[in-house]
Design a protein around this motif. Structure first.
Motif, mmCIF file in Angstrom:
data_model
loop_
_atom_site.group_PDB
_atom_site.id
_atom_site.type_symbol
_atom_site.label_atom_id
_atom_site.label_comp_id
_atom_site.label_asym_id
_atom_site.label_seq_id
_atom_site.Cartn_x
_atom_site.Cartn_y
_atom_site.Cartn_z
ATOM 1 N N TYR A 138 -46.419 -4.154 0.257
ATOM 2 C CA TYR A 138 -46.478 -5.601 0.042
ATOM 3 C C TYR A 138 -45.299 -6.097 -0.782
ATOM 4 C CZ TYR A 138 -51.156 -6.742 1.757
ATOM 5 O OH TYR A 138 -52.240 -6.991 2.547
ATOM 6 N N GLU A 139 -44.886 -7.322 -0.473
ATOM 7 C CA GLU A 139 -44.037 -8.118 -1.367
ATOM 8 C C GLU A 139 -44.938 -9.210 -1.907
ATOM 9 O OE1 GLU A 139 -40.872 -10.089 0.671
ATOM 10 O OE2 GLU A 139 -40.053 -8.212 1.414
ATOM 11 N N MET A 140 -44.923 -9.427 -3.191
ATOM 12 C CA MET A 140 -45.813 -10.440 -3.758
ATOM 13 C C MET A 140 -44.998 -11.479 -4.522
ATOM 14 S SD MET A 140 -48.587 -7.552 -4.920
ATOM 15 C CE MET A 140 -49.800 -8.587 -5.718
ATOM 16 N N GLU A 141 -45.151 -12.732 -4.122
ATOM 17 C CA GLU A 141 -44.478 -13.835 -4.819
ATOM 18 C C GLU A 141 -45.499 -14.584 -5.663
ATOM 19 O OE1 GLU A 141 -40.959 -14.799 -1.557
ATOM 20 O OE2 GLU A 141 -42.777 -16.014 -1.509
ATOM 21 N N PHE A 142 -45.084 -15.025 -6.840
ATOM 22 C CA PHE A 142 -45.987 -15.790 -7.704
ATOM 23 C C PHE A 142 -45.193 -16.730 -8.599
ATOM 24 C CE2 PHE A 142 -45.199 -13.064 -11.463
ATOM 25 C CZ PHE A 142 -44.796 -11.870 -10.865
ATOM 26 N N LEU A 195 -37.674 -6.434 -8.320
ATOM 27 C CA LEU A 195 -38.271 -7.691 -8.787
ATOM 28 C C LEU A 195 -37.133 -8.700 -8.932
ATOM 29 C CD1 LEU A 195 -40.665 -7.908 -11.822
ATOM 30 C CD2 LEU A 195 -38.543 -9.208 -11.860
ATOM 31 N N HIS A 196 -37.409 -9.967 -8.599
ATOM 32 C CA HIS A 196 -36.360 -10.968 -8.803
ATOM 33 C C HIS A 196 -36.941 -12.360 -8.994
ATOM 34 C CE1 HIS A 196 -36.820 -11.018 -4.318
ATOM 35 N NE2 HIS A 196 -36.749 -12.313 -4.518
ATOM 36 N N ALA A 197 -36.103 -13.250 -9.561
ATOM 37 C CA ALA A 197 -36.458 -14.668 -9.615
ATOM 38 C C ALA A 197 -36.316 -15.191 -8.189
ATOM 39 C CB ALA A 197 -35.521 -15.405 -10.559
ATOM 40 N N GLU A 198 -37.411 -15.698 -7.630
ATOM 41 C CA GLU A 198 -37.398 -16.183 -6.243
ATOM 42 C C GLU A 198 -36.891 -17.624 -6.187
ATOM 43 O OE1 GLU A 198 -37.730 -16.430 -3.057
ATOM 44 O OE2 GLU A 198 -37.914 -14.325 -2.509
ATOM 45 N N TYR A 199 -36.990 -18.211 -5.015
ATOM 46 C CA TYR A 199 -36.371 -19.509 -4.745
ATOM 47 C C TYR A 199 -37.038 -20.666 -5.505
ATOM 48 C CZ TYR A 199 -33.956 -22.995 -1.973
ATOM 49 O OH TYR A 199 -33.161 -24.032 -1.583
ATOM 50 N N VAL A 204 -41.438 -15.715 -9.004
ATOM 51 C CA VAL A 204 -40.975 -14.332 -9.140
ATOM 52 C C VAL A 204 -41.474 -13.552 -7.930
ATOM 53 C CG1 VAL A 204 -41.165 -12.217 -10.543
ATOM 54 C CG2 VAL A 204 -41.043 -14.451 -11.671
ATOM 55 N N GLU A 205 -40.685 -12.606 -7.477
ATOM 56 C CA GLU A 205 -41.151 -11.710 -6.411
ATOM 57 C C GLU A 205 -41.054 -10.264 -6.865
ATOM 58 O OE1 GLU A 205 -39.687 -12.008 -2.329
ATOM 59 O OE2 GLU A 205 -39.625 -9.816 -2.282
ATOM 60 N N LEU A 206 -42.072 -9.535 -6.460
ATOM 61 C CA LEU A 206 -42.158 -8.116 -6.777
ATOM 62 C C LEU A 206 -42.417 -7.400 -5.461
ATOM 63 C CD1 LEU A 206 -42.762 -6.365 -9.421
ATOM 64 C CD2 LEU A 206 -45.145 -6.730 -8.864
HETATM 65 MG MG MG Z 1 -39.446 -13.481 -1.135
#
Ligand code: MG
Ligand code: GLU
Length: 458
Positions: A138-142, A195-199, A204-206
């Motif tokens: 999984y990729e999880m965005e929050f 992990l990164h700062a998303e759009y 954040v996405e992990l």
């Molecule tokens: Mg993403």
């Protein structure tokens, strides 16, 4: 796990200062539900489980119990929640607690038709019976907000920071949280790719390293727990809902899968732009494409899920596939000499936190396996965003919009006998009753109100 192991484990935990074990499953809305038992009772609970109401199968997203489905239409009934100790872990962010995924079984110990984890287990077994192994991750965005963000339905909590997307400066605003989160995930046995700062604002996405599908679904639940706990420690709150606001980009929980035979990734390719997976790998992709409309009803089932699937948001809106196409609901991620065969996979973007991860993964595997079996040809990839095309061009390429209303969604699912069979009549009946209850709740409300009511549910 044997009784004696659970007894030894309980002693070990008690000596280590652990007071309780939280046993978690996910309901038909993707909402985690749980029971916590004192460590001393773990040996007994590992054998016999703890009692929970059968009605959890007909809880809707707002904790309303719908009695509309005749199979579960009375308050009488009990099942056992049994921890699977193979997924057991101490919780680094909650030192007094440990965690285990749970299965729901009938009081006599026999399988319970509404247990989502059994649905996934059956599909993994079906794959294994054909000599196939599935890897999934999984990729999880929050979205992060201040911890005291209003929990009311209407108020609009502010993102924890505003900074350039994908910027390290963005994450600096939540530096201690990120550090602890990575430490906690590693300690809890969740390997992270990145992990990164998303759009989106404070998004954040992990992404989690691929594993067998049951572990992947278990880890999706454990990762939520770990994120929530670390956020709380640092005065933050994590929103996992498909939409944080109606206007901003949504939170996708994309699922990457690959299918393997004899240690060989059937989706592998050389990395050349025109390269395609093996015929069996193409069949897997073709199967996901063929069943996508029905699959989406399980992998992105909530009312906000439908609103998230808009063209131009990298969330996918139309039924097609592409090679590394970020707008495609099915993105073929190629392997290469540099990346290795391991790397090639199919990413399903029509997936979010409101899906039960076990049902979603089970349905996905069933669709992929059927495609592989039938040798479904996925056709040519589309490398553009069909959302920018005219209706005529889309029709010419056979690109159709994914369902946009609960009614279309239900129709897509019930018309697909392959996927309804994965759930079975009883679970399907409960699942549809819950969807209808959610749809009725949302019918007279604005999208803003709907989004607000889902914001903290996951
Ligand atoms: Mg993403
Ligand atoms: N936030 C996007 C979604 O709703 C995904 C962005 C991306 O990682 O491609 O799925």
């Amino acid at each position: 796990m044997e009784m004696v192991d659970a007894a030894a484990l309980a002693l070990d935990l008690a000596a280590g200062g652990v007071a309780g074990v939280t046993i978690t499953w996910a309901d038909n809305n993707g909402i985690p539900r749980s029971r916590t038992v004192p460590v001393a009772s773990l040996p007994q609970v590992a054998q016999r489980g703890v009692g929970v109401s059968t009605l959890f199968a007909v809880f809707d997203t707002h904790d309303n119990i719908t009695y509309a489905y005749e199979g579960l239409s009375t308050p009488a009934g009990d099942v056992r929640l049994v921890p699977d100790l193979r997924g057991f872990t101490r919780l680094s962010g909650q030192p007094a607690l440990a965690w285990a995924p749970g299965r729901l079984v009938s009081v006599d110990g026999s399988p319970w038709a509404y247990d989502p984890r059994s649905v996934l287990e059956a599909q993994v077994q079906a794959a294994a019976a054909e000599g196939l192994q599935i890897k999934a991750g999984y990729e999880m965005e929050f979205v992060l907000t201040a911890g005291d963000a209003d929990v009311g339905d209407i108020a609009q909590p502010q993102p924890a920071y505003r900074a350039p997307a994908y910027s390290p400066h963005a994450l600096l605003a939540v530096d201690e949280f990120i550090g602890d989160l990575l430490t906690d995930l590693a300690a809890n046995g969740v390997p992270v790719n990145q992990l990164h700062a998303e759009y989106g604002p404070a998004q954040v996405e992990l992404s989690i390293v691929a594993s067998d599908p049951i572990t992947a679904a278990d880890r999706q639940l454990l990762t939520r727990q770990t994120i929530h706990a670390a956020a709380r420690t640092h005065g933050l709150r994590a929103c996992f809902a498909p939409l944080f606001t109606a206007a901003d980009v949504g939170n996708g929980w994309h699922v990457h899968t690959s299918v393997w035979r004899d240690g060989r990734n059937l989706l592998a390719s050389s990395g050349a732009p025109t390269d395609r997976p093996s015929p069996e790998g193409a069949g897997w992709l073709g199967g996901l494409l063929r069943d996508l409309r029905a699959l989406a009803a399980i992998t992105a089932p909530s009312v906000p899920s439908l609103a998230r699937l808009r063209p131009g948001y990298f969330s996918s809106a139309y039924q097609f596939w592409g090679v590394e196409n970020r707008e495609a609901p099915l993105r073929y991620v190629v392997g290469s000499e540099l990346l290795g065969a391991d790397h090639a996979n199919v990413e399903l973007k029509v997936s979010d936190a409101s899906a039960n991860p076990y049902l979603a993964m089970g349905a996905l595997i069933a669709a992929g396996l059927a495609g592989l079996h039938d040798g479904v040809d996925p056709g040519e990839p589309i490398q553009a965003d069909p959302g920018g095309w005219s209706e005529r061009d889309r029709a010419a390429r056979g690109v159709v919009r994914l369902p946009t209303t609960p009614a279309e969604q239900e129709e897509a699912l019930t018309a697909n006998k392959r996927l309804t069979a994965v759930l079975g009549d009883q679970l399907l009946g409960a699942f549809l009753a819950v969807r209808r209850s959610d749809a009725a709740w949302a019918a007279d409300r604005s999208l803003d109100d709907i989004v607000a009511a889902h914001r903290w549910r996951y």
